[in-house]
Design a protein around this motif. Structure first.
Motif, PDB file in Angstrom:
ATOM      1  N   ARG A  15       0.835  -1.211   0.000  1.00 55.15           N
ATOM      2  CA  ARG A  15       0.000   0.000   0.000  1.00 55.15           C
ATOM      3  C   ARG A  15       0.863   1.252   0.000  1.00 55.15           C
ATOM      4  N   ALA A  17       0.148   5.175   1.577  1.00 58.75           N
ATOM      5  CA  ALA A  17      -0.832   5.851   2.443  1.00 58.75           C
ATOM      6  C   ALA A  17      -0.510   7.329   2.566  1.00 58.75           C
ATOM      7  N   PRO A  18      -0.602   8.056   1.475  1.00 59.77           N
ATOM      8  CA  PRO A  18      -0.238   9.480   1.547  1.00 59.77           C
ATOM      9  C   PRO A  18      -1.247  10.303   2.346  1.00 59.77           C
ATOM     10  N   SER A  19      -0.732  11.322   3.003  1.00 60.25           N
ATOM     11  CA  SER A  19      -1.600  12.249   3.731  1.00 60.25           C
ATOM     12  C   SER A  19      -1.908  13.428   2.816  1.00 60.25           C
ATOM     13  N   ASN A  28       6.882  10.202  -1.752  1.00 60.31           N
ATOM     14  CA  ASN A  28       5.710   9.342  -1.706  1.00 60.31           C
ATOM     15  C   ASN A  28       5.494   8.649  -3.044  1.00 60.31           C
ATOM     16  N   GLU A  51      -4.538   8.823   3.940  1.00 60.09           N
ATOM     17  CA  GLU A  51      -4.338   8.871   5.384  1.00 60.09           C
ATOM     18  C   GLU A  51      -4.605  10.270   5.920  1.00 60.09           C
ATOM     19  N   TYR A 201      -1.398   9.066  13.849  1.00 62.37           N
ATOM     20  CA  TYR A 201      -0.803   8.281  12.768  1.00 62.37           C
ATOM     21  C   TYR A 201      -0.439   6.840  13.132  1.00 62.37           C
ATOM     22  N   VAL A 205      -2.551   3.886  11.319  1.00 64.08           N
ATOM     23  CA  VAL A 205      -1.867   3.161  10.250  1.00 64.08           C
ATOM     24  C   VAL A 205      -1.796   1.670  10.586  1.00 64.08           C
ATOM     25  N   ARG A 219       8.045   1.698   2.733  1.00 66.89           N
ATOM     26  CA  ARG A 219       7.917   3.149   2.926  1.00 66.89           C
ATOM     27  C   ARG A 219       9.289   3.749   3.181  1.00 66.89           C
ATOM     28  N   HIS A 223      10.309   6.786   8.344  1.00 68.86           N
ATOM     29  CA  HIS A 223       9.306   6.178   9.220  1.00 68.86           C
ATOM     30  C   HIS A 223       9.854   5.047  10.068  1.00 68.86           C
TER      31      HIS A 223
HETATM   32  N1  GLU Z   1       0.986   9.156   5.763  1.00 68.17           N
HETATM   33  C1  GLU Z   1       2.319   8.661   5.931  1.00 68.17           C
HETATM   34  C2  GLU Z   1       3.228   9.387   4.946  1.00 68.17           C
HETATM   35  O1  GLU Z   1       2.729   9.894   3.957  1.00 68.17           O
HETATM   36  C3  GLU Z   1       2.354   7.163   5.682  1.00 68.17           C
HETATM   37  C4  GLU Z   1       3.517   6.493   6.281  1.00 68.17           C
HETATM   38  C5  GLU Z   1       3.458   5.006   6.110  1.00 68.17           C
HETATM   39  O2  GLU Z   1       3.617   4.562   4.970  1.00 68.17           O
HETATM   40  O3  GLU Z   1       3.238   4.313   7.089  1.00 68.17           O
HETATM   41  O4  GLU Z   1       4.400   9.506   5.158  1.00 68.17           O
END
Ligand code: GLU
Length: 495
Positions: A15, A17-19, A28, A51, A201, A205, A219, A223
Motif C-alpha cells: 500500500r 498511504a499518503p496524507s 511518496n 491517510e 498516525y 496506520v 515506505r 518512518h
Molecule cells: N501518511 C504517511 C506518509 O505519507 C504514511 C507512512 C506510512 O507509509 O506508514 O508519510
C-alpha cells in the motif's frame, strides 16, 4: 509473516498511504512506485489509502492531486477510494469505527490509558526509539477508565497513550536494511489518539494495515522509528506483523534530505514543467534501486518484471537533476510526435500569447525541436521563427568571405530554388520528414558540391535570423513557400 491462501502461497498486498496535507511528494511517489512494482512482480495487490488522520490539515484539493498524479504516472491502484475494494473504506477518516473499536479494546484491557498532562509538560518527553528524548513514563498510566471518563466529563482534555511495559529489544528483519532493533523502554508511553474518535498516525496506520491485510509495508526510512511503536500496537491487538522494507532517504546533491530548498519536490511541479510520466517513473525507479547491468531505460511494465527489494540500496539515494533531464530527453525523442502535441501545446501557447497556437503549429515546433528538448517547457526557443519575422544584422548573412554582392546573388538563387520546389511536396498529406527530404533533394540536385555553403548559409539566416538554428530545409518544411520567399526578399532588401 505473509497471509496465506488455500494454495499455500503468500498473498502480497502492498500500500501507499499518503496524507492529503500537500501536493503529492516525490518521495511518496517513489514509495508508491516501489510498493506497486513489488506487488506487480509477485502477482499481488497494490492499495491506495488516503491517510487523512490530521483532519485540520487535510484538504480535498490535495486528495484530488494524489489521484491525479498517480493516474498521470500510470500507477493504478487495485483498491482505493476511487476503485473501491473488499477492505474499504480506503480513506482513514471513514474508518473511525475500526480505530474506535481497537482503542476501546486496549483501554478495556488496560493496555492503553488516558493521560491529562498539559501539552507544555509533554513538549520534550514524547518517546522516541532513537532515544533522543527521555521516555515519557506517564504518571497517569494507572488511572482507571472511570476516573478518566469523569475528568473528561469535567471538561479536561486527555489523550490516549499506549501503556508501554515492554522491557524488550524489538527486532525485525527489514527487507532493505536487514536486522533492525530498537529498545522498547525508550519509546515510553507513546501517544495513540487525541480522543477516542481521533486516532494519531501510528495507531491509525496499524489498524488500517492490519484490516487491509497488508503483507508488506514499503515506505521511506523516515518512518523507521515508528515501526517499533507499530509492532507494539500489533502485538497488543494480536495482529500479524507484516514484512517491513524501509527505502533509503532521497537526498539532494549536497547530501541533505531533499527539500524545497533543492527545487521542485511535488509530482505536480514536475508534470507542470513538462516532464513525461515515463521519464519520471524510470528516474524514480533508479532512486535507490538498480537492476544490475548497463541498461537504463525501462517502462513501467518492464520495471514490474525486473524489480525486487533485494536490489534496493541502504545508503541515501541522491537526486540527480541532470539524470532526470537525460531520461526526459530520451523519452521525448522516443515519443510519437502526435502524442506530444496536446502536452506541448500549453507551453507553446504560453510562450506566444499573441498567437492562437494550432495543432499544426505545435507539430511544426516539435518537428524542429523534439530531438533536442530536455523538457516540454523548453519548447519555443527554435520555433519562434514560426511566429515572428526574424531580426538580425545583415553581416550574419555572409558565409566566410562573401561580399554583399555574393550574398545578394546567393539569395536570388535560393529564392528561385524555393519557387521551384514541386508543389506536391507542400500537400497536407505529406509528412514533415518526406517534405524535408524532397526539399533537400530538390536543392542538392541543383547545387554543385562547392556552392552548397554559399547558398545555404545566407538562406538559413534569412529564414531564421540566427547564427545557430535548425537547417534551411527543416525551416522551409514548416514555413509555407510564401513565407520563405517573403523572408528571402526581405533579406535582399536589407542589404
Ligand atoms: N501518511 C504517511 C506518509 O505519507 C504514511 C507512512 C506510512 O507509509 O506508514 O508519510
Amino acid at each position: 509473516m505473509t497471509h496465506s491462501t488455500s494454495s499455500g502461497r503468500g498473498v502480497i498486498r502492498t500500500r501507499i498511504a499518503p496524507s492529503p496535507t500537500g501536493y503529492l511528494h516525490i518521495g511518496n511517489a517513489r514509495a508508491a512506485l516501489f510498493s506497486y512494482l513489488y506487488a506487480k512482480k509477485h502477482g499481488g495487490t497494490f492499495i491506495l489509502r488516503i491517510e487523512d488522520t490530521d483532519i485540520a490539515r487535510s484538504k480535498k484539493e490535495y486528495e484530488d492531486d494524489i489521484f491525479r498524479e498517480f493516474a498521470w504516472l500510470g500507477i493504478h491502484p487495485d483498491e482505493g477510494p476511487e476503485q473501491g475494494g473488499p477492505y474499504g473504506p480506503y480513506r482513514d477518516s471513514e474508518r473511525g469505527e475500526s480505530t474506535r473499536r481497537a482503542l476501546e479494546k486496549l483501554l478495556n484491557e488496560k493496555k492503553a490509558f488516558y493521560c491529562f498532562h498539559e501539552k507544555s509538560e509533554l513538549a520534550a518527553s514524547e518517546g522516541s526509539a532513537e532515544g533522543k528524548f527521555e521516555a515519557h513514563v506517564c504518571s497517569y498510566r494507572e488511572l482507571s477508565r472511570a476516573e478518566a471518563e469523569a475528568k473528561i466529563q469535567n471538561g479536561e482534555q486527555g489523550i490516549i497513550r499506549f501503556k508501554n511495559d515492554s522491557r524488550e529489544t524489538i527486532s525485525f528483519s527489514d527487507l532493505v536494511r536487514g536486522a533492525v532493533s530498537f529498545e522498547a523502554p525508550l519509546l515510553g508511553d507513546f501517544s495513540l489518539a487525541r480522543t477516542i474518535d481521533q486516532p494519531l498516525y501510528n495507531f491509525a496506520v496499524t489498524i488500517d494495515d492490519a484490516e487491509m491485510k497488508i503483507s508488506h509495508v514499503i515506505r521511506g526510512e523516515d518512518h523507521i522509528a515508528n515501526t517499533p511503536k507499530q509492532i507494539l500496537i500489533q502485538r497488543a491487538l494480536g495482529y500479524p506483523e507484516p514484512q517491513w522494507a524501509h527505502l533509503p532517504l532521497i537526498l539532494g546533491s549536497d547530501r541533505a534530505k531533499l527539500s524545497k530548498r533543492h527545487g521542485a519536490t511535488s509530482v505536480k511541479e514536475f508534470r507542470e514543467a513538462g516532464y513525461l510520466p515515463e521519464a519520471l517513473i524510470n528516474f524514480l525507479a533508479f532512486l535507490g534501486w538498480n537492476p544490475g547491468g548497463d541498461r537504463e531505460l525501462f517502462s513501467l511494465e518492464e520495471l514490474a518484471k525486473e524489480f525486487d527489494l533485494d536490489r534496493v540500496q541502504k545508503s541515501g539515494a541522491i537526486w540527480n537533476q541532470e539524470k532526470l533531464g537525460w531520461f526526459n530527453a530520451e523519452y521525448i525523442r522516443r515519443r510519437d510526435r502526435v502524442s506530444l502535441v496536446p502536452l506541448a501545446q500549453p507551453f507553446l501557447q504560453q510562450k506566444f500569447p499573441d498567437h492562437i497556437i494550432s495543432t499544426n503549429n505545435v507539430e511544426a515546433a516539435l518537428f524542429l525541436e523534439q530531438s533536442r528538448l530536455v523538457k516540454l517547457a523548453d519548447i519555443g526557443e527554435e520555433s519562434a521563427l514560426l511566429f515572428r519575422e526574424p531580426e538580425y544584422d545583415t553581416a550574419l548573412l555572409r558565409w566566410k568571405d562573401m561580399t554583399d554582392e555574393d550574398v545578394r546573388a546567393a539569395l536570388h538563387r535560393a529564392g528561385d530554388l524555393v519557387e521551384t520546389i514541386p508543389g506536391k511536396l507542400f500537400a497536407d498529406a505529406v509528412s514533415f520528414e518526406d517534405r524535408r527530404a524532397g526539399i533537400e533533394k530538390h536543392f542538392f540536385d541543383a547545387l554543385g558540391a562547392g556552392s552548397k555553403g554559399k547558398i545555404l548559409w545566407p538562406l538559413r539566416v534569412a529564414l531564421s535570423g540566427k547564427k545557430a538554428s535548425p537547417g534551411p530545409f527543416e525551416i522551409i518544411t514548416v514555413l509555407n513557400r510564401e513565407t520563405a520567399i517573403h523572408r528571402i526578399h526581405r533579406a535582399i532588401a536589407k542589404l
